[in-house]
Write an enzyme that holds these catalytic residues in place. Structure first.
Site, mmCIF file in Angstrom:
data_model
loop_
_atom_site.group_PDB
_atom_site.id
_atom_site.type_symbol
_atom_site.label_atom_id
_atom_site.label_comp_id
_atom_site.label_asym_id
_atom_site.label_seq_id
_atom_site.Cartn_x
_atom_site.Cartn_y
_atom_site.Cartn_z
ATOM 1 N NE ARG A 1 7.225 -0.949 10.623
ATOM 2 C CZ ARG A 1 6.095 -0.831 9.924
ATOM 3 N NH1 ARG A 1 6.091 -0.164 8.786
ATOM 4 N NH2 ARG A 1 4.978 -1.360 10.357
ATOM 5 C CE LYS B 1 -2.116 -1.005 3.910
ATOM 6 N NZ LYS B 1 -1.505 -2.269 4.355
ATOM 7 N NE ARG C 1 7.798 -2.828 6.597
ATOM 8 C CZ ARG C 1 6.472 -2.693 6.645
ATOM 9 N NH1 ARG C 1 5.811 -2.191 5.627
ATOM 10 N NH2 ARG C 1 5.806 -3.070 7.708
ATOM 11 N NE ARG D 1 -3.671 -0.221 9.692
ATOM 12 C CZ ARG D 1 -2.510 -0.820 9.552
ATOM 13 N NH1 ARG D 1 -2.282 -1.973 10.093
ATOM 14 N NH2 ARG D 1 -1.556 -0.234 8.888
HETATM 15 P P1 ADP Z 1 1.639 -2.199 8.153
HETATM 16 O O1 ADP Z 1 0.621 -1.789 7.161
HETATM 17 O O2 ADP Z 1 2.819 -2.852 7.504
HETATM 18 O O3 ADP Z 1 1.089 -2.961 9.325
HETATM 19 P P2 ADP Z 1 1.787 0.487 9.193
HETATM 20 O O4 ADP Z 1 3.006 1.304 9.141
HETATM 21 O O5 ADP Z 1 0.615 0.870 8.341
HETATM 22 O O6 ADP Z 1 2.288 -0.975 8.847
HETATM 23 O O7 ADP Z 1 1.248 0.372 10.695
HETATM 24 C C1 ADP Z 1 2.105 0.057 11.753
HETATM 25 C C2 ADP Z 1 1.331 -0.008 13.063
HETATM 26 O O8 ADP Z 1 0.724 1.256 13.359
HETATM 27 C C3 ADP Z 1 0.175 -0.995 13.081
HETATM 28 O O9 ADP Z 1 0.588 -2.311 13.355
HETATM 29 C C4 ADP Z 1 -0.679 -0.401 14.223
HETATM 30 O O10 ADP Z 1 -0.105 -0.677 15.480
HETATM 31 C C5 ADP Z 1 -0.526 1.083 13.996
HETATM 32 N N1 ADP Z 1 -1.603 1.575 13.092
HETATM 33 C C6 ADP Z 1 -1.461 1.981 11.806
HETATM 34 N N2 ADP Z 1 -2.639 2.351 11.279
HETATM 35 C C7 ADP Z 1 -3.572 2.164 12.249
HETATM 36 C C8 ADP Z 1 -4.981 2.343 12.335
HETATM 37 N N3 ADP Z 1 -5.707 2.803 11.289
HETATM 38 N N4 ADP Z 1 -5.602 2.045 13.504
HETATM 39 C C9 ADP Z 1 -4.912 1.585 14.560
HETATM 40 N N5 ADP Z 1 -3.591 1.392 14.552
HETATM 41 C C10 ADP Z 1 -2.908 1.669 13.421
#
Ligand code: ADP
Length: 217
Positions: free
Chosen positions: A160, A13, A127, A88
């Site tokens: 990460r 994404k 990654r 999400r």
């Molecule tokens: P990925 O899509 O690879 O899981 P992101 O960088 O999008 O990684 O998200 C990393 C973390 O940030 C998630 O595992 C969660 O803990 C938090 N996070 C991201 N977006 C949301 C969201 N919309 N609601 C709640 N937590 C979120």
């Protein structure tokens, strides 16, 4: 253009959102990147989110909803945006709905990056990110020019904490439970477009180009 990118972690994404946002000159709002920036800057939001993110859980809806409403308003609802990692949960999708309604705006489409578990694990375990500027790399697919250091700011790139195998499994389970239901939610609203998250970047960009031509974006 107002898009939501939906899909499991590692679906690509962020990579595609970045390309599309440059091409269509709209803001790329990546919830994970924004939260990690808060953590780097040790803000109030950052301190509430840090442990949850490191364990691979989801940050509470009300915190994310408020943060993203502010981000979208700053970017300009009418100027357009690509939401990457938001919503999400069903609660977040409903909040986004209410927010857009109150601004007389609608989404153009929700892209569902359908991605197999094998590809997800490979992408996430390879990654690397820059701890200074947040740039994303992959040891094979998107390597930095100089091994181990960021192209933009030369800092040493790192894995990460939430990209360790156990946390990856936990994030995938969270995705299945909390985020997967959004596919049906947006399909019902006639907004969902399935795309091939497994495909390499150029092939998927071609698919997106054809899709946008079809739906008039
Ligand atoms: P990925 O899509 O690879 O899981 P992101 O960088 O999008 O990684 O998200 C990393 C973390 O940030 C998630 O595992 C969660 O803990 C938090 N996070 C991201 N977006 C949301 C969201 N919309 N609601 C709640 N937590 C979120």
């Amino acid at each position: 253009m107002r898009l939501v990118l939906l899909g499991p972690p590692g679906a690509g994404k962020g990579t595609h959102a970045k390309i599309l946002s440059e091409k269509f000159k709209v803001s790329h709002l990546a919830t994970g990147d924004i939260l990690r920036k808060h953590i780097r800057e040790q803000s109030e939001i950052g301190s509430r989110a840090k442990d949850i993110i490191e364990r691979g859980g989801l940050v509470p809806d009300e915190l994310v909803n408020e943060m993203m409403a502010g981000e979208v308003e700053r970017a300009g609802v009418s100027k357009g945006f690509i939401l990457d990692g938001y919503p999400r949960t069903l609660g977040q999708a409903e909040a986004l709905n209410r927010f857009l309604k109150s601004h007389n705006a609608e989404l153009d489409a929700v892209l569902n990056f359908a991605t197999s578990e094998r590809v997800i694990i490979d992408r996430l375990s390879g990654r690397r990110i820059c701890p200074e500027c947040g740039a994303n790399y992959h040891i094979r697919n998107i390597p930095p020019k100089k091994e181990g250091s960021c192209d933009r700011c030369q800092a040493k790139i790192v894995q990460r904490k939430d990209d360790q195998p156990d946390t990856i499994r936990h994030r995938l389970a969270t995705y299945e439970k909390e985020t997967y239901p959004l596919i049906a939610y947006y399909r019902e609203k006639n907004l969902l477009q399935d795309v091939h998250g497994d495909w390499d970047v150029p092939e998927l960009q071609t698919e997106l180009k054809e899709l946008f031509a079809q739906i008039g974006l």
